[in-house]
Design a protein around this motif. Structure first.
Motif, mmCIF file in Angstrom:
data_model
loop_
_atom_site.group_PDB
_atom_site.id
_atom_site.type_symbol
_atom_site.label_atom_id
_atom_site.label_comp_id
_atom_site.label_asym_id
_atom_site.label_seq_id
_atom_site.Cartn_x
_atom_site.Cartn_y
_atom_site.Cartn_z
ATOM 1 N N PHE A 30 2.943 -2.248 29.520
ATOM 2 C CA PHE A 30 1.603 -2.436 28.945
ATOM 3 C C PHE A 30 1.688 -2.596 27.427
ATOM 4 C CE2 PHE A 30 -0.848 -0.052 32.544
ATOM 5 C CZ PHE A 30 -0.564 -1.109 33.396
ATOM 6 N N VAL A 31 2.512 -1.781 26.825
ATOM 7 C CA VAL A 31 2.672 -1.868 25.373
ATOM 8 C C VAL A 31 3.182 -3.250 24.992
ATOM 9 C CG1 VAL A 31 4.171 -1.166 23.473
ATOM 10 C CG2 VAL A 31 2.989 0.559 24.840
ATOM 11 N N ARG A 32 4.160 -3.721 25.743
ATOM 12 C CA ARG A 32 4.802 -4.979 25.379
ATOM 13 C C ARG A 32 3.923 -6.189 25.699
ATOM 14 N NH1 ARG A 32 9.473 -4.233 27.988
ATOM 15 N NH2 ARG A 32 9.315 -5.917 29.475
ATOM 16 N N LYS A 33 3.293 -6.183 26.874
ATOM 17 C CA LYS A 33 2.624 -7.397 27.333
ATOM 18 C C LYS A 33 1.108 -7.249 27.483
ATOM 19 C CE LYS A 33 4.815 -9.441 30.545
ATOM 20 N NZ LYS A 33 5.474 -9.899 31.770
ATOM 21 N N GLN A 37 -1.544 -8.974 31.298
ATOM 22 C CA GLN A 37 -0.354 -9.823 31.414
ATOM 23 C C GLN A 37 0.740 -9.166 32.249
ATOM 24 O OE1 GLN A 37 -2.149 -9.775 28.697
ATOM 25 N NE2 GLN A 37 -2.661 -11.915 28.472
ATOM 26 N N THR A 38 0.603 -7.890 32.480
ATOM 27 C CA THR A 38 1.611 -7.199 33.299
ATOM 28 C C THR A 38 1.220 -7.280 34.768
ATOM 29 O OG1 THR A 38 1.977 -5.638 31.497
ATOM 30 C CG2 THR A 38 2.769 -5.010 33.675
ATOM 31 N N THR A 39 2.135 -7.696 35.616
ATOM 32 C CA THR A 39 1.817 -7.764 37.042
ATOM 33 C C THR A 39 2.239 -6.478 37.735
ATOM 34 O OG1 THR A 39 3.939 -8.637 37.757
ATOM 35 C CG2 THR A 39 2.298 -10.230 36.996
ATOM 36 N N VAL A 40 1.569 -6.189 38.811
ATOM 37 C CA VAL A 40 1.903 -5.002 39.595
ATOM 38 C C VAL A 40 3.352 -5.087 40.078
ATOM 39 C CG1 VAL A 40 1.341 -3.680 41.655
ATOM 40 C CG2 VAL A 40 -0.475 -4.684 40.295
ATOM 41 N N ARG A 41 3.768 -6.299 40.372
ATOM 42 C CA ARG A 41 5.146 -6.506 40.814
ATOM 43 C C ARG A 41 6.136 -6.005 39.752
ATOM 44 N NH1 ARG A 41 4.009 -10.504 43.610
ATOM 45 N NH2 ARG A 41 4.858 -10.532 45.693
ATOM 46 N N GLU A 62 -5.928 -0.919 38.299
ATOM 47 C CA GLU A 62 -6.652 -0.224 37.240
ATOM 48 C C GLU A 62 -6.328 1.269 37.245
ATOM 49 O OE1 GLU A 62 -11.186 -0.478 36.922
ATOM 50 O OE2 GLU A 62 -10.533 1.506 36.259
ATOM 51 N N ASP A 63 -6.084 1.807 38.423
ATOM 52 C CA ASP A 63 -5.695 3.219 38.498
ATOM 53 C C ASP A 63 -4.482 3.489 37.613
ATOM 54 O OD1 ASP A 63 -7.716 3.922 40.193
ATOM 55 O OD2 ASP A 63 -6.514 3.866 42.015
ATOM 56 N N ILE A 64 -3.568 2.543 37.608
ATOM 57 C CA ILE A 64 -2.363 2.725 36.789
ATOM 58 C C ILE A 64 -2.749 2.814 35.320
ATOM 59 C CG2 ILE A 64 -0.099 1.788 36.177
ATOM 60 C CD1 ILE A 64 -0.107 0.268 38.791
ATOM 61 N N LEU A 65 -3.620 1.916 34.907
ATOM 62 C CA LEU A 65 -4.059 1.951 33.516
ATOM 63 C C LEU A 65 -4.700 3.289 33.180
ATOM 64 C CD1 LEU A 65 -4.484 0.611 30.811
ATOM 65 C CD2 LEU A 65 -6.571 -0.447 31.695
ATOM 66 N N TYR A 116 -6.287 2.350 22.707
ATOM 67 C CA TYR A 116 -7.546 1.844 22.175
ATOM 68 C C TYR A 116 -7.791 0.383 22.494
ATOM 69 C CZ TYR A 116 -7.904 6.341 20.145
ATOM 70 O OH TYR A 116 -7.997 7.693 20.017
ATOM 71 N N GLN A 117 -6.740 -0.341 22.819
ATOM 72 C CA GLN A 117 -6.947 -1.761 23.080
ATOM 73 C C GLN A 117 -7.300 -2.055 24.525
ATOM 74 O OE1 GLN A 117 -3.363 -3.452 21.496
ATOM 75 N NE2 GLN A 117 -4.357 -3.997 19.573
ATOM 76 N N GLU A 118 -6.837 -1.221 25.443
ATOM 77 C CA GLU A 118 -7.044 -1.540 26.855
ATOM 78 C C GLU A 118 -8.168 -0.747 27.492
ATOM 79 O OE1 GLU A 118 -5.864 -4.067 27.828
ATOM 80 O OE2 GLU A 118 -3.798 -4.408 27.223
ATOM 81 N N THR A 119 -8.726 0.156 26.724
ATOM 82 C CA THR A 119 -9.801 0.980 27.266
ATOM 83 C C THR A 119 -10.869 0.153 27.971
ATOM 84 O OG1 THR A 119 -9.505 2.743 25.674
ATOM 85 C CG2 THR A 119 -11.680 2.544 26.638
#
Lengths: 204, 204, 204, 204
Positions: A30-33, A37-41, A62-65, A116-119
């Motif tokens: 998540f930090v990088r992409k 842009q990050t896929t569950v795969r 979304e649970d992961i986030l 703060y960016q993905e909230t």
DNA sequence: TATGAATGAGACTTCATTCAT
DNA sequence: TATGAATGAAGTCTCATTCAT
């Protein structure tokens, strides 16, 4: 609050372990992409298990986030709470708290950015939860300020404590958000020193 | 800087007109749903033309985000620059600039949020561009501070001007980002008043 | 009733054309493999277009099933309605209607099977719609029977017309559902002849 | 015929017991949600054992459907066979058999629906097996009809017995399949009475 | 004999982008 | 210059089945 998220797995301890692993796998991606842009795969691959296994511990991407955001917040929050326990005067506690908070941010810059960016990609409920947690953190500074006022080392209207507390939070986060601008002129230590001076001058 | 983005269309003026329309169509959608949740189809519908036509004026969906971010930034930037032109003393200019900037933010809260939340969805180049523009804005405050120092109304080390300028920017943006917390206790005017006091106390 | 299903495509005629093609593609697959065993990919391939194009004309896989069921029912229904228009006596009309209905079923055996076996995979609303259409069909026979009663060629209680009409429907469908048992002993013609006799004897 | 299905377990009695439990668990789920919408996990949960245990008694999910279908058919079949044993005249036996069969259907409406709607999800071999069982049931009525012919209480061509037997079956099943239409006007008893009259009139 | 965590193929669906008209 | 139907890759999620314990 992780109990909110359903799971196929019965072993509660295993759920905790695996979710920690999932968070670890996801956070770097998540930090990088970024979240979208990050896929569950990719997360599953980093997690080291199959996609099916991953989905045994969560219900949606979304649970992961949420797990990640919650983890970050809890980490920061716990560290700060630890550091605040002290027998010193209010003003000393305040200085220490600022210093500790800024250092924590410095050590978790990427995570703070992520937080703060993905909230806004979270559901309303999850966002609310993070929002409340954020406020709790702010109130730590608020409480210290109130103690200072009681001790008469800080001379601001009681009403202003919330504002100043928020200022401190934001000035701290600035170290993560504007790092490219600040890095050239400040180390984290000189940043802390200078900002603490500015803040204190404003309220004393 | 829009010239960076390629277009099938020859007529430069038409490009400008249409791109303005596209930005208008997209900005509300982005504010409401976020960049990723907004589809190009939706933008085209709001734009009032076909998807094909939309793609005559941009090359990728990300281009639209860039146009939007650029537009927002330019708007804010222009307004601030206008307001700064003045014959007053440095300290007066500073107060006015803070006030104007905060008011601009207040009037463009949603856009500010958008600007800072979706930046990471931009390509590196576009991000850099926004970053530079942001710095330009900051340097407006820096310059005012330097004038104040020269006029000896502000007593901070020259080196600190950049930091204080960034503080001002961030405290301003805080009004947009933490609005739910602040709204109960402050109007934009009382916010400006109180924050200006705190900032000035710190540097005088 | 196809208007219920949303579509990305604006050209109404094209929607009709393509949906007809989709139905044609799907019906054979559904007959052969059943709804659940048929993948959307297979339907798209048979359809001769991409999956994306397929989804421009429907919203869910279930929509395809609905289109298919609706198509089958409409086909059968229209043919029967055509055939019923006549100037003969009630009893003659009844015989003809039975004969026509059974022949229609014979010519659409696979479709009839499909219609009744996959209905439960439809949403409640769609199921209701098919159910109503089925009742309309039954009422055709009911009306003929009522005419016969008026003409005193059929001596059953008015109340029984609905039951007898349903019997006729079911006996007709039996030709499709039990074809493997009946085929050895009956052609469609001898089936019609014999069943008509049994039915008429029961009500005269 | 359950022996067709392989099992990891040696103890034959245990297999029987567990399979009965599995059928009980599955049948309600299948009735409520259909075969495809029911997951093996759900069946295991209802079954009260683990998925692994479940798979010790079957080989595939389809096996469960077969067990269920077989169970339903056997239940119906046994009840009907019991009822037919009698010393009365053919015509009396016929009336009783119709009545009994229709009552059995009435008491097992959901199961009948299940039996006929999910059959196509079975493998060819399993389908064949159910098909044969169904024919056996039909032949019960056929035999009674033949006895009636011998007793000269029924005057139909010998060839027609199979057809009439199938009619009876289908008219009976109609009570389950068209229940929503019939329920308003008929109780199971009046349904039996009226249908028996119509059938008998047709063949006497 | 029983458990349940893990597998992984494959299902449905979306959507940025293109191109013939 | 404008249209919009068509593409197809890629995404998220499910679930029958297995296997180490």
């Amino acid at each position: 609050m992780q109990d909110t998220i359903e799971s196929n797995i019965k072993d509660k301890d295993l759920i905790d372990t695996r979710r920690r692993e999932i968070v670890n796998a996801a956070v770097e991606l998540f930090v990088r992409k970024g979240f979208h842009q990050t896929t569950v795969r990719e997360i599953a691959r980093e997690f080291g298990m199959s996609m099916g296994a991953l989905y045994d511990y969560i219900r949606t991407k979304e649970d992961i986030l949420f797990l990640v955001c919650d983890h970050i917040h809890t980490t920061v929050s716990n560290k700060l709470k630890e550091s605040v326990v002290s027998e010193k005067t209010g003003i000393e506690i305040l200085k220490n708290a600022i210093s500790d908070y800024f250092i924590i941010i410095n050590e978790n810059q990427d995570y703070m950015l992520l937080l703060y960016q993905e909230t806004k990609s979270l559901s309303k409920a999850a966002r609310k939860y993070i929002f409340v947690a954020e406020n709790e953190l702010t109130s730590i500074f608020e409480d210290i300020l109130k103690q200072c006022i009681k001790e008469k080392t800080v001379r601001i209207n009681h009403r202003k404590t919330k504002l100043v507390a928020n200022n401190i939070m934001v000035i701290g986060q600035m170290w993560a958000f504007r790092r490219w601008v600040l890095r050239d002129n400040y180390s984290i230590n000189s940043y802390i020193k200078t900002q603490t001076e500015l803040i204190l001058k404003g309220i004393i």
